[in-house]
Write an enzyme that holds these catalytic residues in place. Structure first.
Site, PDB file in Angstrom:
ATOM      1  N   GLY A 114      -5.664   3.147   3.755  1.00 21.08           N
ATOM      2  CA  GLY A 114      -6.577   3.056   2.601  1.00 21.08           C
ATOM      3  C   GLY A 114      -6.737   4.360   1.856  1.00 21.08           C
ATOM      4  N   GLY A 136       0.801  -1.230   0.000  1.00 25.67           N
ATOM      5  CA  GLY A 136       0.000   0.000   0.000  1.00 25.67           C
ATOM      6  C   GLY A 136       0.822   1.263   0.000  1.00 25.67           C
ATOM      7  N   GLY A 137       1.640   1.449  -1.013  1.00 24.73           N
ATOM      8  CA  GLY A 137       2.447   2.664  -1.108  1.00 24.73           C
ATOM      9  C   GLY A 137       3.614   2.592  -0.150  1.00 24.73           C
ATOM     10  N   GLY A 159      -6.674  -3.709  -8.532  1.00 20.17           N
ATOM     11  CA  GLY A 159      -7.630  -4.012  -9.601  1.00 20.17           C
ATOM     12  C   GLY A 159      -7.476  -5.398 -10.190  1.00 20.17           C
ATOM     13  CG  ASN A 187      -7.768   6.965 -21.027  1.00 20.76           C
ATOM     14  OD1 ASN A 187      -8.905   7.298 -20.721  1.00 20.76           O
ATOM     15  ND2 ASN A 187      -6.692   7.471 -20.470  1.00 20.76           N
ATOM     16  CB  CYS A 214     -13.298 -16.827   6.017  1.00 21.79           C
ATOM     17  SG  CYS A 214     -13.112 -18.244   4.999  1.00 21.79           S
ATOM     18  CB  ALA A 262      -9.478   8.041  -9.975  1.00 27.57           C
ATOM     19  CG  HIS A 263      -6.020   7.046  -5.034  1.00 23.46           C
ATOM     20  ND1 HIS A 263      -6.067   6.003  -5.925  1.00 23.46           N
ATOM     21  CD2 HIS A 263      -4.827   6.955  -4.411  1.00 23.46           C
ATOM     22  CE1 HIS A 263      -4.954   5.310  -5.820  1.00 23.46           C
ATOM     23  NE2 HIS A 263      -4.182   5.860  -4.916  1.00 23.46           N
TER      24      HIS A 263
END
Lengths: 414, 547
Positions: B484, B45-46, B171, B235, B402, B259-260
């Site tokens: 997040g 996460g970055g 994604g 695109n 789960c 897009a963030h």
């Protein structure tokens, strides 16, 4: 590392294990859990994440004259050597194809230089197998994939790396990270090259053809980028063109077909670029030889036909151009070839025929010299007389008289 | 480069399994096969780090190895700051990470503090040492599409077309999540190399040569009601407009482009390489044309909604970006969390996970069998376990994710502890969860968007959640900021309990695995959600809600 526990004496387990490893590398097992369960059942404790492939160098050229049993023994020798060697590294070996073996091994993620480590292992395995069997082998090594479901990708990498031995040569260890990917670019093998080779074939210039091939392969080796399979395909295409050219130039169709079939097979099996170049030279030599033989054969037929035509028509005023046209070759080529075939030029040959006919008529008929002159195609009896004297050594009348006296004597004595 | 890997097997290197389990989880997050950048201590996460720096990491390892069974180690944004005598039942590790006073809670200031070495970004599960790799991403995405299917299409996406975009880290789970729910996916990504990579690793089934071809293939599979995922280079904004122009109405439209982050979002008419170049040479121009593309992207999604497609934002802030560039009704389609995850949170169902400290996959496969036999009526659970057993091999410590509800978690946690006790598993098991859980997170742009009572930004709940888990005896509790959606946008808590087969662990599990999700149900009941309100009235609900 854990040691692999495998019941060596249980052939069922040995074959099942090989089958499992092949399925793993061909990506035939789709479930991670199935892989885990099968590994457990087959006592495979190692979790492989990298694959190397091993091939016997020049396998096809080395074994083409060997029986199937001999080939089998050779393959088994390599497999057993690989299995022994792999075991000492907690790796797994399996035969994938007639001349392709895979070694599945684990590169731990705490190994700093993973590529170097794998190459070192590859070199160890190569050296051991070569020493053990006396057979030269090459090794291709794939990338490390952390997920066992992706192991087939490492296998594909390894096969691709191994294809680079085509340029690198025999007895190599090649890691996929150290090769420049092949291109589909075929500018080296252009239409111009094909045309130049066609000219050399038509002129039966084998040295010239070899020079073209040597230059072509020299450039390909420098670039090392052409996909060998694409290169072979293009060469087969060129050979097909050259064979068509050779056929049109009169080479024997059946021999060309045999040459074509054989050469395609040999080209596809060529292991290295030098092997392929030699193969290409052989094919060219064969094609040129067939063109040359065909040409000789064709000459024979053509000039026999020409001679027969001349014999039927020499009484008429026929020209060299007419005869050349009759046998469908150029007057220039006919003039050159005719002298080779008969040992004399066209005019001399016709003159000789006419004089032979004249001699026959002089001896066997009561026709006048003028009549005989016209019959053999001379309108001017004086000219005929001069020609006759030139060829036979005496004028026609003297020839008739002297021969007649001689014949009469034979008859009266008889 | 020093490489850190978790020990495996059942031999202790610490003074107890509580400490040992946490040490193994910490090191597992740095396993080079799991972590994004282990050298920088980044798990995912970055820049989500497991410790502030190398010295802090080494100090944590040392502290855990010597930590007594009645001591608690405190960690402040990835740095160990003290060991306190507490009592045996208390957590062994308590952490707070990336928290800032709200007035200063923004990326720029955080970055400044971070560069001074005063704080560290822990994302969610990186900071609390419960990151397990990409299985969690797939589970969340699968669960979302399962809920979409349940809500709109009678429980299956069979014969339905999902148009989405983005095949990056997050994604890439979309195609499998869609096809395993029976649907047909067209996934657009601007980067040919990424599409090719996903094809090679079988994350997508087919790479179409054009959008037209992708639509043709999709049409064929829809007519046969067979699932397939089709990747296509393009695109997203251009592709969505093109699909509209073909008069094709996808059943579902969403998107997972970055897009963030306008610096990563590739504008129309630029290849990824050209975009990178422009980003370096003329960042202002880059952002301008990226905004233009985002505007078209959002407008296309709105048009799909008008034409009757199910459209949702997949947590990448697309609507907010669209709104900023003047798309007034950008928020006319919902976010995935409020629309599809909220009903699950209302019943205390969340991303439960357990990790085999033995390192042996067999332990996880055994627990899979058990969970399927206990909850055998749950078809959704069976489908998930079948999928994940097929698609995921283990690296690092084997783990399973789960989504279980407030009742199931405690039942299953206790069974795991019993299995450890009976020696059915080769070593203890760590039971933990993602921070994206009912009471554990306040995140107004995602999980708590559009709360019924408007309590989107109320962050008391994750704080209470962390405090309650401490009081309930969790092995590790952490409270974090910015996971997040980034600094300034979320507060969340993590929790872990080590099931070591002891009676003490059984008590910890029973209390934590009931309290943690029960607070979630109370939080949603308090916000006015009927399902949650009904549950808290039930006789089996493990807490008393105070009206």
């Amino acid at each position: 590392m854990n040691e692999i526990t495998c019941h060596k004496n249980n052939p069922l387990e040995v074959y099942a294990r090989r089958g499992f490893l092949r399925d793993l590398l061909f990506n035939n097992i789709t479930s991670a859990k199935d892989i885990w369960n099968l590994q457990k059942k087959l006592n495979i404790i190692i979790q492989p994440n990298t694959v190397m492939v091993v091939t016997i160098d020049n396998y096809y050229s080395e074994t083409c004259n060997k029986s199937e049993i001999q080939k089998q023994n050779l393959r088994l020798k390599v497999l057993q050597s690989l299995e022994k060697c792999a075991k000492s590294f907690n790796a797994l070996a399996v035969n994938m194809d007639e001349n392709l073996y895979a070694v599945l091994f684990r590169v731990e993620n705490d190994v700093v230089s993973q590529v170097e480590w794998a190459i070192e292992l590859g070199r160890f395995i190569k050296d051991n197998v070569e020493e053990d069997t006396g057979i030269s082998v090459s090794v291709g090594i794939g990338r490390r994939y952390k997920d066992i479901l992706d192991l087939h990708l490492s296998y594909k990498d390894a096969v691709t790396a191994c294809h680079h031995k085509f340029f690198w040569g025999k007895s190599q260890v090649i890691h996929i990270e150290n090769v420049i990917p092949f291109t589909e670019e075929l500018s080296l093998f252009s239409i111009e090259v094909e045309s130049q080779l066609s000219v050399k074939v038509l002129s039966c210039d084998d040295e010239g053809a070899f020079n073209i091939i040597d230059e072509l392969f020299g450039n390909a080796v420098k670039e090392r980028s052409v996909n060998p399979l694409i290169m072979k395909t293009r060469l087969i295409e060129i050979i097909t063109t050259l064979i068509r050219v050779a056929f049109e130039a009169g080479a024997d169709q059946e021999k060309l077909a045999a040459l074509s079939g054989h050469s395609v097979e040999e080209i596809l099996r060529s292991d290295t670029v030098s092997e392929l170049r030699n193969q290409m030279r052989e094919v060219l030599r064969g094609i040129i030889e067939e063109v040359s033989l065909g040409r000789k054969r064709m000459n024979l037929q053509v000039f026999e036909k020409a001679v027969s035509y001349i014999q039927e028509n020499f009484r008429k005023p026929i020209t060299l151009e007419q005869v050349a046209e009759h046998v469908h070759i150029s007057p220039y080529y006919f003039s050159h070839g005719f002298k080779n075939f008969t040992g004399m030029n066209f005019i001399d040959y016709i003159t000789r025929l006419k004089m032979e006919e004249a001699k026959k008529l002089l001896l066997t008929t009561d026709l006048s010299i003028g009549q005989i002159s016209r019959q053999v195609g001379y309108n001017d009896p004086n000219y005929f007389g001069r020609v006759f004297k030139n060829v036979v050594g005496i004028p026609p009348s003297k020839f008739r008289a002297s021969k007649k006296v001689h014949i009469d004597r034979i008859f009266s004595e008889g | 480069m020093e490489i850190f890997k978790s020990p495996t097997g059942n031999k202790l290197s610490c003074k107890g399994w509580q400490q040992e389990g946490l040490l193994r989880l910490l090191l597992n997050c740095l396993n080079p096969d799991i972590a994004k950048d282990p050298e920088e201590l980044v798990a995912y996460g970055g820049t989500g780090k497991v410790a502030r720096d190398l010295n802090s990491l080494k100090a944590i390892i040392e502290a855990l190895k010597t930590l007594e069974n009645d001591e608690t180690l405190l960690i402040q944004s990835g740095k160990p700051v003290g060991i306190f005598r507490t009592f045996e039942f208390a957590p062994r590790v308590i952490m707070a990470g990336a928290l800032l006073v709200p007035r200063w809670a923004n990326w720029d200031y955080f970055q400044e503090l971070s560069e001074k070495g005063l704080t560290a970004y822990g994302q969610s599960t990186a900071g609390s040492w419960s990151y397990i790799g990409t299985q969690g991403i797939l589970q969340g995405t699968w669960e979302t599409f399962f809920q979409v299917a349940k809500r709109h299409f009678g429980g299956s996406l069979r014969g339905k077309l999902v148009l989405t975009s983005g095949l990056g880290e997050m994604g890439s789970a979309q195609p499998i999540a869609i096809t395993s729910n029976g649907g047909v996916a067209i996934v657009v990504d601007v980067d040919r190399a990424i599409v090719k990579k996903r094809l090679i690793s079988s994350m997508i089934d087919i790479m179409a040569s054009s959008l037209e071809e992708a639509c043709e293939i999709a049409k064929e599979y829809i007519s046969r009601a067979e699932p397939i995922s089709i990747g296509v280079v393009g695109n997203a904004a251009d592709a969505y407009e093109a699909v509209l122009s073909y008069n094709i109405k996808p059943d579902v439209v969403t998107d997972q482009t970055p897009a963030h982050d306008l610096k990563s979002y590739v504008p129309s008419d630029l290849s990824p390489e050209e975009a990178r170049e422009l980003g370096k040479t003329n960042p202002e121009m880059y952002e301008k044309i990226a905004r233009d593309t985002i505007k078209r992207h959002v407008l296309a999604m709105i048009e799909f909604k008008k034409r009757g497609s199910v459209v949702f934002d997949y947590g990448n802030n697309l609507r907010e970006q669209g709104h900023r560039v003047g798309v007034k009704d950008a928020f006319c389609f919902p976010g995935f969390a409020s629309e599809y995850i909220r009903p699950l949170f209302c019943e205390g169902r969340g991303p439960f996970r357990w990790i085999a400290l033995s390192g042996d996959p067999e332990d996880i496969y055994r627990t899979d069998e058990i969970i399927l036999s206990i909850f055998k009526g749950d078809g959704r659970l069976k489908e998930w376990i079948d999928l994940v057993e097929r698609r995921f091999a283990f690296h690092g410590l084997p783990a399973r994710v789960c989504w279980l509800n407030y009742k199931e978690r405690a039942v299953f946690g206790n069974i795991i502890n019993e299995m450890v006790k009976l020696g059915e598993l080769k070593a203890p098991v760590a039971i933990t969860r993602d921070h994206m859980d009912a009471a554990a997170v306040a995140s107004p742009f995602r999980e708590t968007e559009a709360m019924k009572d408007g309590s989107d930004a109320v962050a008391d709940w994750p704080v209470l959640n962390a405090l309650l888990n401490c009081a309930s005896g969790a092995s590790l509790v952490g409270l974090y900021h910015g996971g997040g959606v980034g600094i300034g946008y979320s507060i969340h808590s993590g929790v872990t309990v080590i099931a070591d087969g002891s009676r003490e662990a059984q008590k910890r599990l029973d209390l934590v695995l009931k309290a943690d999700p029960a607070l979630g149900v109370i939080r949603y009941a308090d916000a006015g959600y009927e399902i949650a309100k009904d549950i808290i009235k039930s006789a089996v609900f493990p807490a008393k809600a105070v009206e």
